[in-house]
Design a protein around this motif. Sequence first.
Motif, PDB file in Angstrom:
ATOM      1  N   PRO A  41     -63.782  97.184  37.713  1.00  0.00           N
ATOM      2  CA  PRO A  41     -62.954  97.227  36.580  1.00  0.00           C
ATOM      3  C   PRO A  41     -63.220  98.754  35.932  1.00  0.00           C
ATOM      4  CG  PRO A  41     -63.925  94.999  36.570  1.00  0.00           C
ATOM      5  CD  PRO A  41     -64.585  96.017  37.613  1.00  0.00           C
ATOM      6  N   GLU A  42     -64.549  99.306  35.877  1.00  0.00           N
ATOM      7  CA  GLU A  42     -64.720 100.713  35.236  1.00  0.00           C
ATOM      8  C   GLU A  42     -64.056 101.571  36.011  1.00  0.00           C
ATOM      9  OE1 GLU A  42     -68.972 100.911  35.113  1.00  0.00           O
ATOM     10  OE2 GLU A  42     -69.375  99.516  33.433  1.00  0.00           O
ATOM     11  N   VAL A  43     -64.041 101.499  37.119  1.00  0.00           N
ATOM     12  CA  VAL A  43     -63.433 102.729  38.090  1.00  0.00           C
ATOM     13  C   VAL A  43     -62.007 102.398  37.871  1.00  0.00           C
ATOM     14  CG1 VAL A  43     -62.847 103.300  40.180  1.00  0.00           C
ATOM     15  CG2 VAL A  43     -65.163 102.873  39.712  1.00  0.00           C
ATOM     16  N   ILE A  44     -61.381 101.410  37.608  1.00  0.00           N
ATOM     17  CA  ILE A  44     -59.811 101.134  37.517  1.00  0.00           C
ATOM     18  C   ILE A  44     -59.514 101.750  36.031  1.00  0.00           C
ATOM     19  CG2 ILE A  44     -58.033  99.561  37.017  1.00  0.00           C
ATOM     20  CD1 ILE A  44     -59.493  97.672  39.317  1.00  0.00           C
ATOM     21  N   ALA A  45     -60.364 101.624  35.086  1.00  0.00           N
ATOM     22  CA  ALA A  45     -60.214 102.013  33.610  1.00  0.00           C
ATOM     23  C   ALA A  45     -60.299 103.749  33.707  1.00  0.00           C
ATOM     24  CB  ALA A  45     -60.968 101.256  32.837  1.00  0.00           C
ATOM     25  N   ALA A  88     -57.030 105.102  35.428  1.00  0.00           N
ATOM     26  CA  ALA A  88     -55.970 105.116  34.473  1.00  0.00           C
ATOM     27  C   ALA A  88     -56.023 105.885  33.497  1.00  0.00           C
ATOM     28  CB  ALA A  88     -55.879 103.545  33.884  1.00  0.00           C
ATOM     29  N   GLU A  89     -57.159 106.262  33.007  1.00  0.00           N
ATOM     30  CA  GLU A  89     -57.457 107.266  31.795  1.00  0.00           C
ATOM     31  C   GLU A  89     -57.219 108.650  32.315  1.00  0.00           C
ATOM     32  OE1 GLU A  89     -58.668 109.227  28.274  1.00  0.00           O
ATOM     33  OE2 GLU A  89     -58.381 106.874  28.501  1.00  0.00           O
ATOM     34  N   ALA A  90     -57.783 108.962  33.568  1.00  0.00           N
ATOM     35  CA  ALA A  90     -57.548 110.080  34.111  1.00  0.00           C
ATOM     36  C   ALA A  90     -56.109 110.500  34.433  1.00  0.00           C
ATOM     37  CB  ALA A  90     -58.199 110.486  35.602  1.00  0.00           C
ATOM     38  N   ARG A  91     -55.188 109.316  34.733  1.00  0.00           N
ATOM     39  CA  ARG A  91     -53.935 109.439  35.098  1.00  0.00           C
ATOM     40  C   ARG A  91     -52.872 109.982  33.822  1.00  0.00           C
ATOM     41  NH1 ARG A  91     -52.557 104.608  39.084  1.00  0.00           N
ATOM     42  NH2 ARG A  91     -52.915 105.638  40.822  1.00  0.00           N
ATOM     43  N   SER A  92     -53.593 109.403  32.669  1.00  0.00           N
ATOM     44  CA  SER A  92     -52.784 109.713  31.505  1.00  0.00           C
ATOM     45  C   SER A  92     -52.896 111.099  31.113  1.00  0.00           C
ATOM     46  CB  SER A  92     -53.331 108.623  30.166  1.00  0.00           C
ATOM     47  OG  SER A  92     -54.693 108.966  29.938  1.00  0.00           O
ATOM     48  N   HIS A  93     -53.930 111.663  31.476  1.00  0.00           N
ATOM     49  CA  HIS A  93     -54.017 113.211  31.129  1.00  0.00           C
ATOM     50  C   HIS A  93     -52.816 114.110  31.699  1.00  0.00           C
ATOM     51  CE1 HIS A  93     -58.572 112.542  30.214  1.00  0.00           C
ATOM     52  NE2 HIS A  93     -57.621 111.940  29.496  1.00  0.00           N
ATOM     53  N   GLY A  94     -52.251 113.657  32.664  1.00  0.00           N
ATOM     54  CA  GLY A  94     -50.971 114.451  33.029  1.00  0.00           C
ATOM     55  C   GLY A  94     -51.221 114.942  34.758  1.00  0.00           C
ATOM     56  N   ASP A  95     -51.000 116.139  34.837  1.00  0.00           N
ATOM     57  CA  ASP A  95     -50.702 116.462  36.495  1.00  0.00           C
ATOM     58  C   ASP A  95     -51.998 116.151  37.319  1.00  0.00           C
ATOM     59  OD1 ASP A  95     -50.235 118.009  38.564  1.00  0.00           O
ATOM     60  OD2 ASP A  95     -50.739 119.955  37.904  1.00  0.00           O
ATOM     61  N   ALA A 135     -62.598 112.401  40.687  1.00  0.00           N
ATOM     62  CA  ALA A 135     -63.896 111.896  40.567  1.00  0.00           C
ATOM     63  C   ALA A 135     -63.842 110.437  40.557  1.00  0.00           C
ATOM     64  CB  ALA A 135     -64.699 112.336  39.561  1.00  0.00           C
ATOM     65  N   ALA A 136     -62.762 109.965  39.823  1.00  0.00           N
ATOM     66  CA  ALA A 136     -62.586 108.597  39.641  1.00  0.00           C
ATOM     67  C   ALA A 136     -62.281 107.818  41.196  1.00  0.00           C
ATOM     68  CB  ALA A 136     -61.636 108.211  38.702  1.00  0.00           C
ATOM     69  N   LYS A 137     -61.439 108.518  41.987  1.00  0.00           N
ATOM     70  CA  LYS A 137     -60.948 107.937  42.841  1.00  0.00           C
ATOM     71  C   LYS A 137     -61.947 107.991  44.192  1.00  0.00           C
ATOM     72  CE  LYS A 137     -57.132 107.113  44.314  1.00  0.00           C
ATOM     73  NZ  LYS A 137     -56.964 105.754  44.287  1.00  0.00           N
ATOM     74  N   GLU A 138     -62.939 108.914  44.099  1.00  0.00           N
ATOM     75  CA  GLU A 138     -64.141 109.260  44.816  1.00  0.00           C
ATOM     76  C   GLU A 138     -64.940 108.117  44.538  1.00  0.00           C
ATOM     77  OE1 GLU A 138     -67.763 112.112  45.611  1.00  0.00           O
ATOM     78  OE2 GLU A 138     -65.629 113.023  45.414  1.00  0.00           O
ATOM     79  N   LYS A 139     -65.324 107.736  43.386  1.00  0.00           N
ATOM     80  CA  LYS A 139     -66.144 106.559  42.856  1.00  0.00           C
ATOM     81  C   LYS A 139     -65.494 105.305  43.228  1.00  0.00           C
ATOM     82  CE  LYS A 139     -68.839 104.580  39.350  1.00  0.00           C
ATOM     83  NZ  LYS A 139     -69.646 104.703  37.961  1.00  0.00           N
ATOM     84  N   GLN A 140     -64.393 105.215  43.287  1.00  0.00           N
ATOM     85  CA  GLN A 140     -63.621 104.068  43.607  1.00  0.00           C
ATOM     86  C   GLN A 140     -63.693 103.683  45.134  1.00  0.00           C
ATOM     87  OE1 GLN A 140     -59.282 103.798  43.836  1.00  0.00           O
ATOM     88  NE2 GLN A 140     -59.232 101.765  43.248  1.00  0.00           N
TER      89      GLN A 140
END
Length: 160
Positions: A27-31, A34-41, A50-55
Amino acid sequence: MIKIPLTVVGAEKLKVELQHLKSVARPEVIAAIAEARSHGDLSENAEYDAAKEKQSFVEGRIAELEAKLSNAQVIDPASLAPSAEGRIVFGATVDLEDMDAGNNVTYQIVGDDEANLKEGKISVSSPIARALIGKYAGDVCEVVAPGGIREYEVLDVKYL
């Protein structure tokens, strides 16, 4: 499939880690994604990468743990005492005298995932464990180690 030997304690540790990965890390990685996606490009978004790599790491570890647990042969060392009759087997705790150095050591023979020399737990596939399997208290065994041949005398065999 090949059965993976684990002690009861080792299997429980893997189950706890799996539960943590599923209920906390995933759940932390999913969040974080989602947070990184909200930053745009996403093409130049280091947080997203980094989040995708951790996932990827978390999902890989979950799959690995599930496979190990499904192929595990859980062995309770305490239940081995009657059938082993003092013989060194998987799960046994062994008191040894290093005949070269003259000091005493205690090891428990455990599965590969449980091995931790600082805790006195050696892998069943290690050279010393392979040399000890099948021996009894009073036996002397030679271990071909990277540093050369070492001799150990088996002082005691326990099933804890």
